[in-house]
Design a protein around this motif. Sequence first.
Motif, PDB file in Angstrom:
ATOM      1  N   GLN A 136       0.826  -1.209   0.000  1.00  9.31           N
ATOM      2  CA  GLN A 136       0.000   0.000   0.000  1.00  9.31           C
ATOM      3  C   GLN A 136       0.860   1.258   0.000  1.00  9.31           C
ATOM      4  O   GLN A 136       0.568   2.221  -0.714  1.00  9.31           O
ATOM      5  CB  GLN A 136      -0.921  -0.003   1.227  1.00  9.31           C
ATOM      6  CG  GLN A 136      -2.012  -1.059   1.180  1.00  9.31           C
ATOM      7  CD  GLN A 136      -2.837  -1.084   2.458  1.00  9.31           C
ATOM      8  OE1 GLN A 136      -2.301  -1.155   3.561  1.00  9.31           O
ATOM      9  NE2 GLN A 136      -4.147  -1.011   2.307  1.00  9.31           N
ATOM     10  N   VAL A 137       1.921   1.243   0.800  1.00  6.23           N
ATOM     11  CA  VAL A 137       2.804   2.412   0.872  1.00  6.23           C
ATOM     12  C   VAL A 137       3.475   2.663  -0.473  1.00  6.23           C
ATOM     13  O   VAL A 137       3.531   3.798  -0.958  1.00  6.23           O
ATOM     14  CB  VAL A 137       3.877   2.217   1.967  1.00  6.23           C
ATOM     15  CG1 VAL A 137       4.928   3.320   1.884  1.00  6.23           C
ATOM     16  CG2 VAL A 137       3.236   2.202   3.349  1.00  6.23           C
ATOM     17  N   LEU A 138       3.984   1.604  -1.087  1.00  6.23           N
ATOM     18  CA  LEU A 138       4.730   1.729  -2.340  1.00  6.23           C
ATOM     19  C   LEU A 138       3.830   1.715  -3.569  1.00  6.23           C
ATOM     20  O   LEU A 138       4.309   1.945  -4.687  1.00  6.23           O
ATOM     21  CB  LEU A 138       5.755   0.593  -2.453  1.00  6.23           C
ATOM     22  CG  LEU A 138       6.836   0.555  -1.373  1.00  6.23           C
ATOM     23  CD1 LEU A 138       7.773  -0.625  -1.605  1.00  6.23           C
ATOM     24  CD2 LEU A 138       7.626   1.856  -1.332  1.00  6.23           C
ATOM     25  N   GLN A 139       2.544   1.394  -3.351  1.00  7.36           N
ATOM     26  CA  GLN A 139       1.560   1.319  -4.435  1.00  7.36           C
ATOM     27  C   GLN A 139       1.983   0.312  -5.509  1.00  7.36           C
ATOM     28  O   GLN A 139       2.075   0.628  -6.692  1.00  7.36           O
ATOM     29  CB  GLN A 139       1.332   2.714  -5.045  1.00  7.36           C
ATOM     30  CG  GLN A 139       0.797   3.729  -4.033  1.00  7.36           C
ATOM     31  CD  GLN A 139       0.445   5.062  -4.633  1.00  7.36           C
ATOM     32  OE1 GLN A 139      -0.495   5.155  -5.429  1.00  7.36           O
ATOM     33  NE2 GLN A 139       1.177   6.103  -4.263  1.00  7.36           N
ATOM     34  N   VAL A 140       2.287  -0.888  -5.037  1.00 11.80           N
ATOM     35  CA  VAL A 140       2.600  -2.006  -5.917  1.00 11.80           C
ATOM     36  C   VAL A 140       1.725  -3.187  -5.515  1.00 11.80           C
ATOM     37  O   VAL A 140       1.090  -3.177  -4.458  1.00 11.80           O
ATOM     38  CB  VAL A 140       4.096  -2.409  -5.818  1.00 11.80           C
ATOM     39  CG1 VAL A 140       4.990  -1.257  -6.237  1.00 11.80           C
ATOM     40  CG2 VAL A 140       4.443  -2.871  -4.412  1.00 11.80           C
ATOM     41  N   ASP A 141       1.699  -4.218  -6.345  1.00 10.98           N
ATOM     42  CA  ASP A 141       0.944  -5.422  -6.003  1.00 10.98           C
ATOM     43  C   ASP A 141       1.601  -6.112  -4.817  1.00 10.98           C
ATOM     44  O   ASP A 141       2.834  -6.203  -4.733  1.00 10.98           O
ATOM     45  CB  ASP A 141       0.896  -6.383  -7.197  1.00 10.98           C
ATOM     46  CG  ASP A 141       0.026  -5.851  -8.337  1.00 10.98           C
ATOM     47  OD1 ASP A 141      -0.857  -5.017  -8.047  1.00 10.98           O
ATOM     48  OD2 ASP A 141       0.265  -6.253  -9.492  1.00 10.98           O
ATOM     49  N   GLU A 142       0.780  -6.619  -3.911  1.00 16.59           N
ATOM     50  CA  GLU A 142       1.316  -7.301  -2.736  1.00 16.59           C
ATOM     51  C   GLU A 142       2.187  -8.486  -3.127  1.00 16.59           C
ATOM     52  O   GLU A 142       3.189  -8.789  -2.464  1.00 16.59           O
ATOM     53  CB  GLU A 142       0.170  -7.769  -1.841  1.00 16.59           C
ATOM     54  CG  GLU A 142       0.636  -8.423  -0.548  1.00 16.59           C
ATOM     55  CD  GLU A 142      -0.513  -8.834   0.343  1.00 16.59           C
ATOM     56  OE1 GLU A 142      -0.264  -9.562   1.337  1.00 16.59           O
ATOM     57  OE2 GLU A 142      -1.677  -8.459   0.048  1.00 16.59           O
ATOM     58  N   SER A 143       1.848  -9.157  -4.221  1.00 16.52           N
ATOM     59  CA  SER A 143       2.607 -10.323  -4.668  1.00 16.52           C
ATOM     60  C   SER A 143       4.038  -9.969  -5.058  1.00 16.52           C
ATOM     61  O   SER A 143       4.914 -10.827  -5.121  1.00 16.52           O
ATOM     62  CB  SER A 143       1.911 -10.980  -5.860  1.00 16.52           C
ATOM     63  OG  SER A 143       1.782 -10.050  -6.943  1.00 16.52           O
TER      64      SER A 143
END
Length: 264
Positions: free
Chosen positions: A114-121
């Motif tokens: 969420q912080v980096l705005q990337v997929d959790e995977s």
Amino acid sequence: MSLADQIAPLLPHLRRYARALTGSQKRGDAYVRSLLEAIVADESVIGREADVRTGLYKAFHGIWSTADLDVAQPEEAGGVESIVSQRLSRMTPINRQALLLTAMEGFTNRETAQVLQVDESRVSSLIDAALKEIDSQIATTVLIIEDEPIISMDLEQIVRDLGHDVLATVVTRDEAANAIATKKPGLVLADIQLADGSSGIDAVKDIFARFSVPVIFVTAYPERLLTGERPEPTFLITKPFLQSTVKAAIGQALFFNSEKSEAA
């Protein structure tokens, strides 16, 4: 509870993260200050994250990735292309961002995404890549200033596991001075309160009087050193610590130090 009241206890840790991310106390604090000014102007910059802490770090990353607070002036940097080049050279890669968020700040992979705005995977692979980079860093010699035997042994083991040599392990300011009399360390790990009542901060000042070297402070009371009101450490880890936290801090400190060496 107001947003200001929720944010206040998070600021010391955000400062620690900002300094590790930028490799500089001055630049890290400048970005935190810029974020706070943005929040005062418009509280919605925090976003609608369920967790204020996650929202705060996410907003910080938005400021850090777009603002040019730490860029030299054009007349000093040689034009726009040089400014961009210098900024990019100081940008901590996203894999190291993921490692710092999880290992140093204790975010979960989901929160880090969420912080980096990337997929959790993607977070796990980013962390693995950062750890591989740290494992491949050029070996250096490390001075450990720590008066608690168990902690000093833990630090020694971590340092050696990373492929570095231990120059010495000392427990007082005077011993630290003697240790650097004949050889310069490539990194210093320093406790704050030492065995004879002397200060690890003073020991580090003695070292800085002779040469420049990256320092990581180790303390049970990080809030005392992260007020933003006086000169403070760039890299700081909290007791009790996890091996992954120390590893991330060492890797980041040497990451910026190697950049300075290459630029010299």
